[in-house]
Design a protein around this motif. Structure first.
Motif, PDB file in Angstrom:
ATOM      1  N   LYS A 138       0.775  -1.238   0.000  1.00 24.75           N
ATOM      2  CA  LYS A 138       0.000   0.000   0.000  1.00 24.75           C
ATOM      3  C   LYS A 138       0.807   1.289   0.000  1.00 24.75           C
ATOM      4  O   LYS A 138       0.267   2.350  -0.272  1.00 24.75           O
ATOM      5  CB  LYS A 138      -0.892   0.035   1.267  1.00 24.75           C
ATOM      6  CG  LYS A 138      -1.805  -1.162   1.430  1.00 24.75           C
ATOM      7  CD  LYS A 138      -2.846  -0.912   2.504  1.00 24.75           C
ATOM      8  CE  LYS A 138      -2.326  -1.263   3.871  1.00 24.75           C
ATOM      9  NZ  LYS A 138      -3.350  -1.544   4.874  1.00 24.75           N
ATOM     10  N   GLU A 139       2.081   1.221   0.382  1.00 28.31           N
ATOM     11  CA  GLU A 139       2.737   2.483   0.718  1.00 28.31           C
ATOM     12  C   GLU A 139       3.796   2.981  -0.264  1.00 28.31           C
ATOM     13  O   GLU A 139       4.305   4.071  -0.115  1.00 28.31           O
ATOM     14  CB  GLU A 139       3.366   2.369   2.122  1.00 28.31           C
ATOM     15  CG  GLU A 139       2.337   2.100   3.207  1.00 28.31           C
ATOM     16  CD  GLU A 139       2.944   1.812   4.582  1.00 28.31           C
ATOM     17  OE1 GLU A 139       4.182   1.798   4.699  1.00 28.31           O
ATOM     18  OE2 GLU A 139       2.169   1.596   5.529  1.00 28.31           O
ATOM     19  N   MET A 140       4.134   2.168  -1.283  1.00 28.03           N
ATOM     20  CA  MET A 140       5.280   2.576  -2.102  1.00 28.03           C
ATOM     21  C   MET A 140       4.942   3.620  -3.161  1.00 28.03           C
ATOM     22  O   MET A 140       3.872   3.605  -3.738  1.00 28.03           O
ATOM     23  CB  MET A 140       5.919   1.358  -2.765  1.00 28.03           C
ATOM     24  CG  MET A 140       6.547   0.422  -1.749  1.00 28.03           C
ATOM     25  SD  MET A 140       7.895  -0.556  -2.379  1.00 28.03           S
ATOM     26  CE  MET A 140       7.166  -1.447  -3.723  1.00 28.03           C
ATOM     27  N   TYR A 179      10.238   7.217   1.552  1.00 30.17           N
ATOM     28  CA  TYR A 179       8.961   7.635   0.963  1.00 30.17           C
ATOM     29  C   TYR A 179       7.918   6.555   1.166  1.00 30.17           C
ATOM     30  O   TYR A 179       8.115   5.408   0.734  1.00 30.17           O
ATOM     31  CB  TYR A 179       9.166   7.943  -0.528  1.00 30.17           C
ATOM     32  CG  TYR A 179      10.228   8.998  -0.693  1.00 30.17           C
ATOM     33  CD1 TYR A 179       9.885  10.342  -0.694  1.00 30.17           C
ATOM     34  CD2 TYR A 179      11.577   8.646  -0.720  1.00 30.17           C
ATOM     35  CE1 TYR A 179      10.864  11.328  -0.765  1.00 30.17           C
ATOM     36  CE2 TYR A 179      12.564   9.611  -0.787  1.00 30.17           C
ATOM     37  CZ  TYR A 179      12.203  10.945  -0.801  1.00 30.17           C
ATOM     38  OH  TYR A 179      13.182  11.907  -0.836  1.00 30.17           O
ATOM     39  N   ARG A 180       6.835   6.909   1.840  1.00 32.47           N
ATOM     40  CA  ARG A 180       5.740   5.948   2.015  1.00 32.47           C
ATOM     41  C   ARG A 180       4.424   6.689   1.901  1.00 32.47           C
ATOM     42  O   ARG A 180       4.239   7.727   2.532  1.00 32.47           O
ATOM     43  CB  ARG A 180       5.823   5.283   3.404  1.00 32.47           C
ATOM     44  CG  ARG A 180       7.063   4.447   3.585  1.00 32.47           C
ATOM     45  CD  ARG A 180       7.038   3.680   4.901  1.00 32.47           C
ATOM     46  NE  ARG A 180       8.352   3.119   5.173  1.00 32.47           N
ATOM     47  CZ  ARG A 180       8.662   2.449   6.269  1.00 32.47           C
ATOM     48  NH1 ARG A 180       7.741   2.242   7.205  1.00 32.47           N
ATOM     49  NH2 ARG A 180       9.870   1.975   6.447  1.00 32.47           N
ATOM     50  N   TYR A 181       3.522   6.114   1.104  1.00 35.05           N
ATOM     51  CA  TYR A 181       2.208   6.734   0.951  1.00 35.05           C
ATOM     52  C   TYR A 181       1.374   6.330   2.154  1.00 35.05           C
ATOM     53  O   TYR A 181       0.748   5.276   2.167  1.00 35.05           O
ATOM     54  CB  TYR A 181       1.561   6.296  -0.362  1.00 35.05           C
ATOM     55  CG  TYR A 181       0.371   7.136  -0.698  1.00 35.05           C
ATOM     56  CD1 TYR A 181       0.547   8.404  -1.240  1.00 35.05           C
ATOM     57  CD2 TYR A 181      -0.918   6.691  -0.434  1.00 35.05           C
ATOM     58  CE1 TYR A 181      -0.547   9.200  -1.530  1.00 35.05           C
ATOM     59  CE2 TYR A 181      -2.009   7.485  -0.724  1.00 35.05           C
ATOM     60  CZ  TYR A 181      -1.815   8.737  -1.261  1.00 35.05           C
ATOM     61  OH  TYR A 181      -2.900   9.532  -1.536  1.00 35.05           O
ATOM     62  N   GLU A 182       1.416   7.163   3.193  1.00 35.24           N
ATOM     63  CA  GLU A 182       0.695   6.871   4.430  1.00 35.24           C
ATOM     64  C   GLU A 182      -0.217   8.048   4.744  1.00 35.24           C
ATOM     65  O   GLU A 182      -0.105   9.117   4.148  1.00 35.24           O
ATOM     66  CB  GLU A 182       1.676   6.704   5.590  1.00 35.24           C
ATOM     67  CG  GLU A 182       2.657   5.576   5.393  1.00 35.24           C
ATOM     68  CD  GLU A 182       3.225   5.087   6.716  1.00 35.24           C
ATOM     69  OE1 GLU A 182       2.469   4.440   7.467  1.00 35.24           O
ATOM     70  OE2 GLU A 182       4.411   5.346   6.980  1.00 35.24           O
ATOM     71  N   LYS A 183      -1.094   7.851   5.727  1.00 38.07           N
ATOM     72  CA  LYS A 183      -1.972   8.958   6.144  1.00 38.07           C
ATOM     73  C   LYS A 183      -1.146   9.875   7.046  1.00 38.07           C
ATOM     74  O   LYS A 183      -0.750   9.475   8.141  1.00 38.07           O
ATOM     75  CB  LYS A 183      -3.165   8.388   6.911  1.00 38.07           C
ATOM     76  CG  LYS A 183      -4.271   9.366   7.085  1.00 38.07           C
ATOM     77  CD  LYS A 183      -5.559   8.670   7.525  1.00 38.07           C
ATOM     78  CE  LYS A 183      -6.443   9.665   8.241  1.00 38.07           C
ATOM     79  NZ  LYS A 183      -6.681   9.359   9.638  1.00 38.07           N
ATOM     80  N   GLY A 228       4.243  12.654  13.532  1.00 39.21           N
ATOM     81  CA  GLY A 228       5.205  11.552  13.542  1.00 39.21           C
ATOM     82  C   GLY A 228       5.032  10.575  12.389  1.00 39.21           C
ATOM     83  O   GLY A 228       5.667   9.525  12.360  1.00 39.21           O
ATOM     84  N   ARG A 229       4.155  10.896  11.448  1.00 38.41           N
ATOM     85  CA  ARG A 229       3.981  10.030  10.279  1.00 38.41           C
ATOM     86  C   ARG A 229       3.893  10.892   9.030  1.00 38.41           C
ATOM     87  O   ARG A 229       2.931  11.611   8.831  1.00 38.41           O
ATOM     88  CB  ARG A 229       2.721   9.154  10.448  1.00 38.41           C
ATOM     89  CG  ARG A 229       2.684   7.967   9.484  1.00 38.41           C
ATOM     90  CD  ARG A 229       1.505   7.044   9.733  1.00 38.41           C
ATOM     91  NE  ARG A 229       1.601   6.250  10.944  1.00 38.41           N
ATOM     92  CZ  ARG A 229       2.444   5.245  11.129  1.00 38.41           C
ATOM     93  NH1 ARG A 229       3.289   4.903  10.176  1.00 38.41           N
ATOM     94  NH2 ARG A 229       2.467   4.589  12.265  1.00 38.41           N
ATOM     95  N   LEU A 230       4.917  10.818   8.213  1.00 38.69           N
ATOM     96  CA  LEU A 230       4.968  11.650   7.010  1.00 38.69           C
ATOM     97  C   LEU A 230       5.078  10.777   5.772  1.00 38.69           C
ATOM     98  O   LEU A 230       5.275   9.564   5.891  1.00 38.69           O
ATOM     99  CB  LEU A 230       6.201  12.561   7.071  1.00 38.69           C
ATOM    100  CG  LEU A 230       6.160  13.656   8.126  1.00 38.69           C
ATOM    101  CD1 LEU A 230       7.234  13.439   9.143  1.00 38.69           C
ATOM    102  CD2 LEU A 230       6.323  15.003   7.469  1.00 38.69           C
TER     103      LEU A 230
HETATM  104 MG    MG Z   1       4.715   1.692   8.977  1.00 43.83          MG
END
Ligand code: MG
Ligand code: ATP
Length: 446
Positions: free
Chosen positions: A65-67, A113-117, A121-123
């Motif tokens: 999900k995050e790449m 780089y991660r496609y996260e919400k 502390g979460r970028l």
């Molecule tokens: Mg994680």
């Protein structure tokens, strides 16, 4: 009016007001890494997508999900690195570094780089300080890596940080564990989230890492990996604990830690804080004995960690741990009139060549405006360069903190300035003090 273009969601700018502190932080981490014999490695921001699919693992959240993956103009699928270990392992393999004396120990500062919400502390673009040690299977290596992270936190006087460790075994003992997990989670098929249902078949251990409240509640009752360790893995874990005891490094065993990347074997660990909200894991790492072989090399044991730089900064802030401010300009040379601008530039040039942080007027401002500017920039000393000073070959240095002045021959300006700065540094809380001493002073001394 043109539309203002803003930074992409989940990214952050580091402005000059902060960058000095960040640099200080990085330079301290670099020094610590060197004390442990780790050397810097730099790898590309993007890699062939295949590297992460194989290295990080198809069934992980990161890969699923995050790449940030895209096709370049040559129709190759490339991915912005979501973490640092895979690239490092690839470089180790590609350049035959396994032929060098082992263990090979590397550290890096890297953007990930991660496609996260995005949240505190979460970028989507974040930064890691990472270390990797290739070539030793001994738990002493795990202990050394953990100790390095611990030194970093100690250095800054971070409090209330828990070291949690676990062993997730080797592929051999994990087979039984995975099948026990499958049997357990089969009973909750109607409640698990979509993603976990697909994990049930392919990699049930990943369900333990699911962030959905329902799945994590179910996961609490799941079989514990420590009950499934084979004899070698059990011994490895016992020895790790003995090494940590010998280093007087307190830890708790948390059998629920599995980590979000597939390459881990045996040791996994996290440094967790309650001071920075939900994203409390400041550093995560472990052993990944299978990764090099997974990427096509011969078996090579390895372990390392990734420390989130943004989370580390949040932690320091939350605990009121101040970092030294950026270094102040040492001298501001104010030409008394615009006609003297070139003489001032020339003098500034000479002082810079001698290593002084020197500023002068580049805007054609009045003397009064220049002094205001020098004050705002917190220059330590100022000198006004007028026709008289040039004719007499003299300068008057003013200490901007105390207001004291001192006259010197222009030719001796660098020597005199050096002496004055040294005296200033020696004073309690001195402005030009050694940065590490300043860190201790700022935080109440030790
Ligand atoms: Mg994680
Ligand atoms: P989390 O469980 O918080 O998502 P993770 O297990 O995905 O973390 P790792 O892949 O182990 O994290 O990365 C190592 C460290 O990098 C983490 O402990 C954390 O400090 C930091 N980190 C990971 N993802 C992010 C992010 N999106 N933003 C900021 N820091 C991050």
């Amino acid at each position: 009016m043109a539309v203002l273009i803003t930074k992409p969601k989940g990214t952050a700018d580091v402005l000059p007001a902060q960058s000095g502190r960040l640099r200080f932080l990085e330079s301290r981490l670099q020094t610590e890494a060197a004390l442990f014999g780790f050397q810097e490695i730099r790898t590309p921001v993007f890699e062939h997508t295949e590297l992460f699919r194989r290295g990080v693992g198809e069934t992980t959240d990161v890969v699923q999900k995050e790449m940030y993956t895209f096709e370049d103009n040559g129709r190759r699928s490339v991915t912005l690195r979501p973490e640092g270990t895979a690239g490092c392992a690839r470089a180790f393999l590609e350049h035959g570094l396994f032929n060098e004396p082992l263990p090979q120990k590397y550290y890096y500062f890297t953007s990930c780089y991660r496609y996260e919400k995005p949240q505190a502390g979460r970028l989507r673009e974040f930064h890691q300080f990472g270390v990797e040690a290739f070539g030793s299977a001994s738990p002493a290596q795990d202990a050394e890596v953990i100790s390095l992270a611990n030194h970093v936190f100690d250095l800054f006087g971070v409090k209330d940080l828990r070291l949690e460790i676990n062993s997730i075994g080797c592929p051999k003992c994990r087979r039984d564990f995975q099948s026990a997990l499958r049997t357990y989670f089969e009973g909750y098929k109607d409640q698990l989230c979509e993603t976990c249902l697909s994990r049930l078949e392919r990699n049930p251990m990943r369900i333990l890492d699911c962030k959905s409240p329902v799945c994590s509640e179910i996961a609490k009752g799941a079989p514990k990996v420590l009950d499934y360790l084979c004899e070698e893995c059990e011994t490895h874990f016992t020895q790790l604990k003995q090494y940590l005891d010998a280093l007087e490094l307190p830890y708790t065993v948390n059998p629920t830690i599995v980590r979000g990347l597939d390459y881990y074997t045996r040791t996994v660990f996290e440094f967790v804080s309650d001071s920075i909200g939900a994203q409390g894991t400041v550093c995560g790492g472990g052993r990944y004995d299978g990764l090099i072989a997974e990427l096509g090399g011969a078996d090579c044991p390895a372990c390392g960690f990734g420390m989130g730089m943004e989370r580390l900064q949040l932690l320091l802030e939350a605990q009121g741990i101040a970092l030294p401010e950026p270094e102040r300009p040492e001298l501001y040379i104010a030409p008394a009139s615009p006609a003297l601008a070139s003489a001032a530039l020339k003098l500034a040039d000479r002082l810079r060549a001698e290593g002084f942080r020197t500023l002068t007027d580049v805007s054609g401002r009045s003397l009064k405006a220049q002094m205001k500017y020098a004050n705002k920039l917190r220059a330590l000393f100022t000198t006004v360069l007028g026709e008289d000073e040039i004719a007499a070959g003299k300068a008057k240095l003013k200490n901007m903190d105390t207001g004291e002045t001192c006259e010197t021959a222009l030719a001796e300006l660098p020597d005199v300035l050096m002496r004055l700065l040294a005296a200033d540094a020696a004073a309690p809380g001195g402005t030009a003090a050694d940065p590490l001493k300043k860190l201790v002073l700022l935080n109440g001394g030790k």
